[in-house]
Write an enzyme that holds these catalytic residues in place. Structure first.
Site, short mmCIF file in Angstrom:
data_model
loop_
_atom_site.label_atom_id
_atom_site.label_comp_id
_atom_site.label_asym_id
_atom_site.label_seq_id
_atom_site.Cartn_x
_atom_site.Cartn_y
_atom_site.Cartn_z
N TRP A 35 -22.93 12.06 10.48
CA TRP A 35 -24.37 12.25 10.73
C TRP A 35 -24.62 13.14 11.95
O TRP A 35 -25.72 13.62 12.15
CB TRP A 35 -25.08 10.90 10.88
CG TRP A 35 -24.43 9.97 11.84
CD1 TRP A 35 -24.68 9.85 13.16
CD2 TRP A 35 -23.42 8.99 11.53
NE1 TRP A 35 -23.88 8.88 13.70
CE2 TRP A 35 -23.10 8.32 12.73
CE3 TRP A 35 -22.75 8.61 10.36
CZ2 TRP A 35 -22.16 7.31 12.80
CZ3 TRP A 35 -21.81 7.60 10.43
CH2 TRP A 35 -21.52 6.96 11.63
N ARG A 36 -23.58 13.37 12.75
CA ARG A 36 -23.74 14.31 13.86
C ARG A 36 -23.53 15.74 13.38
O ARG A 36 -24.13 16.66 13.90
CB ARG A 36 -22.73 13.99 14.97
CG ARG A 36 -23.10 12.75 15.73
CD ARG A 36 -22.18 12.48 16.89
NE ARG A 36 -22.63 11.27 17.59
CZ ARG A 36 -21.93 10.64 18.51
NH1 ARG A 36 -20.74 11.08 18.87
NH2 ARG A 36 -22.40 9.56 19.08
N GLU A 48 -28.16 4.95 11.55
CA GLU A 48 -28.63 4.02 12.59
C GLU A 48 -28.85 2.62 12.03
O GLU A 48 -28.54 1.63 12.69
CB GLU A 48 -29.94 4.54 13.23
CG GLU A 48 -29.73 5.71 14.17
CD GLU A 48 -28.84 5.35 15.36
OE1 GLU A 48 -28.77 4.19 15.75
OE2 GLU A 48 -28.18 6.28 15.88
N THR A 54 -22.89 -3.35 13.36
CA THR A 54 -21.62 -2.96 12.75
C THR A 54 -21.01 -1.79 13.52
O THR A 54 -21.72 -0.89 13.95
CB THR A 54 -21.86 -2.53 11.27
OG1 THR A 54 -22.67 -3.51 10.64
CG2 THR A 54 -20.55 -2.42 10.51
N GLY A 92 -23.53 -6.84 5.43
CA GLY A 92 -24.33 -7.99 5.84
C GLY A 92 -25.77 -7.62 6.17
O GLY A 92 -26.16 -6.45 6.11
N TYR A 93 -26.55 -8.63 6.51
CA TYR A 93 -27.97 -8.43 6.86
C TYR A 93 -28.65 -7.52 5.82
O TYR A 93 -29.09 -6.42 6.11
CB TYR A 93 -28.11 -7.84 8.27
CG TYR A 93 -27.53 -8.72 9.33
CD1 TYR A 93 -28.26 -9.77 9.87
CD2 TYR A 93 -26.23 -8.51 9.79
CE1 TYR A 93 -27.71 -10.59 10.84
CE2 TYR A 93 -25.67 -9.33 10.75
CZ TYR A 93 -26.42 -10.36 11.28
OH TYR A 93 -25.87 -11.16 12.22
N TYR A 131 -36.27 1.64 18.88
CA TYR A 131 -34.96 2.25 19.12
C TYR A 131 -34.62 3.24 18.00
O TYR A 131 -34.26 4.40 18.27
CB TYR A 131 -33.85 1.17 19.20
CG TYR A 131 -32.49 1.77 19.04
CD1 TYR A 131 -31.89 2.43 20.10
CD2 TYR A 131 -31.84 1.78 17.80
CE1 TYR A 131 -30.67 3.06 19.95
CE2 TYR A 131 -30.62 2.40 17.64
CZ TYR A 131 -30.04 3.04 18.71
OH TYR A 131 -28.84 3.66 18.55
N ASP A 149 -31.42 0.46 23.03
CA ASP A 149 -30.99 -0.77 22.34
C ASP A 149 -30.19 -1.63 23.32
O ASP A 149 -30.14 -1.32 24.53
CB ASP A 149 -30.18 -0.44 21.09
CG ASP A 149 -28.84 0.20 21.42
OD1 ASP A 149 -28.62 0.55 22.60
OD2 ASP A 149 -28.00 0.33 20.52
N CYS A 203 -18.50 1.28 28.39
CA CYS A 203 -19.22 0.20 29.09
C CYS A 203 -19.42 -0.95 28.09
O CYS A 203 -20.53 -1.32 27.74
CB CYS A 203 -20.55 0.73 29.60
SG CYS A 203 -21.30 -0.36 30.82
N THR A 305 -26.34 -15.72 12.57
CA THR A 305 -26.77 -15.61 13.96
C THR A 305 -27.24 -16.96 14.51
O THR A 305 -26.85 -17.36 15.60
CB THR A 305 -27.91 -14.57 14.08
OG1 THR A 305 -27.49 -13.40 13.39
CG2 THR A 305 -28.19 -14.23 15.53
FE1 SF4 Z 1 -20.34 0.52 32.80
FE2 SF4 Z 1 -18.29 0.43 34.47
FE3 SF4 Z 1 -19.29 2.76 33.70
FE4 SF4 Z 1 -20.64 1.21 35.34
S1 SF4 Z 1 -18.68 2.19 35.76
S2 SF4 Z 1 -21.47 2.28 33.57
S3 SF4 Z 1 -20.13 -0.81 34.56
S4 SF4 Z 1 -18.24 1.25 32.41
#
Ligand code: SF4
Length: 360
Positions: A35-36, A48, A54, A92-93, A131, A149, A203, A305
């Site tokens: 999709w990109r 999306e 998922t 699902g969903y 979103y 999101d 993250c 859920t």
């Molecule tokens: Fe997330 Fe760590 Fe990056 Fe901060 S440094 S945005 S906590 S992955």
């Protein structure tokens, strides 16, 4: 090292410590996704919706198959419900795909088959929230609209070391304002996607990979050693536990399937007929006095859920063709998508059909 970010940091600090390094990282390591490659609104929208709940890797084969079978809004609007469920089986969903079909109908009837270019109009369509509207507008139309999101809220909460409860609407508003503020008008789609990639791959909810994060130098959560404890949310409510009896009723016509009500859990889906609570073998015999045989099957569990099903199954062989209300007899050749909640019993049934042997 730059000073750590906060919600009150000036625009330049966010740009220098967050937006620019994130886009540089995206340019160097963005995932190559179908999709990109062709970010048309229909494709972005389908991707999306599939990506809700998922992972990207799991979505890829579903996306390719969906696009082959239903490449346009018109094809989606005209597909049968059973075809849609088949294409969605395993994701699902299922309400997601039903809503997509309703939205496709509205887009054709009210917008001439085009996607409107405003959050207000898009998020008025079934299954499209702010979103998804932001993702479509920024990725497909390059409009400067944030797409916030849970992933993005987590990243921003950590970057600013925010202790605000992420489940509160007021926190969402603050984070959306931040996302709007740091969104570069020149590359809004890339920026939103870079945030999505960062949230899902670096993250991560548990064990964030801070040492390899492109924004670590400005990240206040990392600097404070708080990354894993953020974002803040209230303690989880206990999931409700329900006992159910699942009936695999077999006759020479096939297996008995029941269509669930249009609202609520697994709305409109086919299921093996069920009873609330666990029934004993004598109770099942009393319900099916003319059955040729009744066998108790393994127990199974499925976690939704908000509710957890603990299921006790029975295999009931009968020569009777009575068809209860909202039920059909499904032969082997008929393909009715069944929710994964029943996968233990579907696997038993497949095994039984292929071996023609007794299950237990
Ligand atoms: Fe997330 Fe760590 Fe990056 Fe901060 S440094 S945005 S906590 S992955």
């Amino acid at each position: 090292m730059s000073e750590g970010l906060s919600f009150t940091s000036p625009q330049e600090a966010w740009e220098e410590g967050f937006t620019r390094p994130l886009l540089r990282w995206y340019d160097a390591s963005a995932r190559d996704l179908p999709w990109r490659r062709e970010p048309e609104p229909y494709r972005v929208w389908v991707s999306e919706i599939m990506l809700q709940q998922t992972r990207v890797e799991a979505v890829l084969p579903y996306f390719e198959r969906f696009m082959r079978r239903l490449p346009t809004l018109e094809a989606l609007a005209e597909a049968s419900l059973d075809d849609l469920y088949k294409l969605w089986e395993g994701l699902g969903y299922y309400s997601r795909v039903r809503n997509m079909q309703k939205a496709a109908g509205i887009l054709i009837e009210q917008y001439g088959g085009c996607f409107p270019r405003s959050v207000r109009e898009l998020s008025a369509l079934p299954g499209i929230g702010e979103y998804t509207a932001g993702a479509i507008l920024s990725i497909a139309f390059q409009l400067p609209v944030p797409a916030v999101d849970g992933n993005v809220m987590r990243v921003l909460s950590r970057a600013a070391c925010s202790k605000l409860d992420i489940t509160l609407p007021a926190t969402r508003r603050i984070l959306t304002e931040i996302a709007e503020r740091i969104l570069p008008s020149t590359r809004p789609g890339d920026f939103n996607q870079s945030l999505m990639d960062l949230g899902s791959g670096v993250c991560r909810p548990k064990s964030p990979l801070c040492p390899s994060c492109p924004v670590r130098e400005a990240c206040s959560g990392y600097a404070a050693g708080e990354a894993e404890n953020l974002p803040c949310r209230p303690p989880k409510k206990e999931r409700r536990s329900e006992k159910r009896t699942v009936l695999l009723v077999l006759s020479p016509k096939g297996v008995l399937l029941h269509r669930r009500p249009d609202r609520g859990l697994l709305a409109g889906m086919w299921e093996y007929p069920g009873l609330d609570g666990w029934f004993s073998p004598p109770q099942i015999r009393a319900l099916f006095p003319t059955a040729d045989s009744i066998s108790q099957l393994a127990q199974a569990r499925h976690i939704f859920t908000h509710v957890e099903w603990h299921m006790q199954g029975y295999l009931i062989r009968t020569a009777s063709f009575d068809t209860p209300e909202n039920c059909i007899w499904a032969g082997e050749e008929e393909s009715c998508a069944l929710p994964s909640a029943f996968k233990t019993y579907t696997a038993l049934l497949d095994k039984l059909r292929s071996s023609q042997a007794e299950i237990i």
